[in-house]
Design an enzyme around this catalytic site. Structure first.
Site, PDB file in Angstrom:
ATOM      1  N   CYS A  83      -9.955 -52.196  50.516  1.00  0.00           N
ATOM      2  CA  CYS A  83     -11.351 -51.837  50.273  1.00  0.00           C
ATOM      3  C   CYS A  83     -11.462 -51.043  48.968  1.00  0.00           C
ATOM      4  CB  CYS A  83     -11.922 -51.090  51.479  1.00  0.00           C
ATOM      5  SG  CYS A  83     -13.729 -50.989  51.508  1.00  0.00           S
ATOM      6  N   HIS A 212     -10.710 -54.496  56.064  1.00  0.00           N
ATOM      7  CA  HIS A 212      -9.763 -53.515  56.591  1.00  0.00           C
ATOM      8  C   HIS A 212      -8.801 -54.217  57.546  1.00  0.00           C
ATOM      9  CE1 HIS A 212     -11.523 -49.698  55.108  1.00  0.00           C
ATOM     10  NE2 HIS A 212     -12.611 -50.447  55.011  1.00  0.00           N
ATOM     11  N   GLU A 214      -6.259 -53.108  59.048  1.00  0.00           N
ATOM     12  CA  GLU A 214      -5.879 -52.234  60.164  1.00  0.00           C
ATOM     13  C   GLU A 214      -6.925 -52.215  61.267  1.00  0.00           C
ATOM     14  OE1 GLU A 214      -8.358 -49.518  57.519  1.00  0.00           O
ATOM     15  OE2 GLU A 214      -7.063 -51.286  57.287  1.00  0.00           O
TER      16      GLU A 214
END
Length: 237
Positions: A83, A212, A214
């Site tokens: 990001c 993202h 994660e």
């Protein structure tokens, strides 16, 4: 199998533990550090992304992290920008801190070298190109939620996207994205929201993702696992 000694760079913004945990879930040996010496010594680097372009660059520049990152990139150390961490790789961004970071929804960015040029904040400049605000009279900005990434012809064989099908869903949360002046050869995947923008960039062992990983469930873990594999292999030559 060699361990993947990865430093998650702490520029004092956001929750880094989720990135560290995601890397650990796929076998990566990850530590969080804000020390330029640790950045320089790492086998792999992850620059996560929360906060504004301007405030992040202020800290990265003043702390010495920026010089350490550029030195590592020059040596071919595998790198993943997430990001805002992707954005900072580029020449400039129009996202400023506070109220200055909230231009009118339909306001167009000002070109460099023209009156109003003070909108731009210098990035790390490893790649040429700009980061500009998503603007739409129909869609909500920021862009938050699940959306698709479509590999480009240039990025179809990317090591980072191995096992990721075209149109795979990832989790996004952002108001700014790569502009059209980014070299298309760098763009390994695109996403279409408000405009078409590069959501994955790749050059050798340098990777960046707008989403993202994660927070992106199974496909996010595939992406992180691919990055860990690159670190274990000592990069892509």
């Amino acid at each position: 199998m060699a361990s993947a000694k990865i430093v998650v760079i702490d520029y004092h913004k956001g929750n880094l533990l989720s990135v560290q945990h995601g890397l650990a879930a796929v076998g990566g040996e990850a530590v969080i550090s804000d020390a330029p010496a640790d950045v320089s010594a790492a086998s792999g680097l992850v620059l996560p992304g929360v906060g504004s372009f301007e405030s992040a660059m202020e800290y990265v520049s003043a702390s010495g992290q920026g010089d350490a990152i550029l030195d590592a990139l020059g040596r071919g150390v595998p790198f993943l920008g997430i990001c805002l961490g992707l954005h900072l790789l580029f020449s400039r961004g129009e996202e400023r801190s506070g109220e200055r970071g909230l231009p009118h929804e339909n306001e167009e960015p000002v070109a460099a070298g023209t009156p109003g040029d003070d909108r731009w904040v210098a990035g790390l400049g490893f790649f040429s190109g700009s980061v500009t605000r998503l603007r739409s009279g129909r869609l909500k900005v920021p862009h938050v939620g699940w959306d698709q990434a479509y590999p480009t012809e240039a990025g179809g064989g990317s090591r980072l996207l191995r096992g990721v099908p075209s149109g795979a869903n990832f989790y996004f949360t952002h108001s700014y994205a790569l502009a059209d002046d980014v070299d298309p050869v760098l763009v390994a995947a695109r996403t279409h929201y408000a405009r078409s923008f590069g959501s994955v960039i790749v050059r050798d062992s340098v990777f960046g993702v707008q989403f993202h990983p994660e927070k992106s469930s199974a496909m996010g873990l595939v992406t992180l696992s691919n990055f860990v594999d690159v670190v274990r292999a000592g990069g892509i030559r």
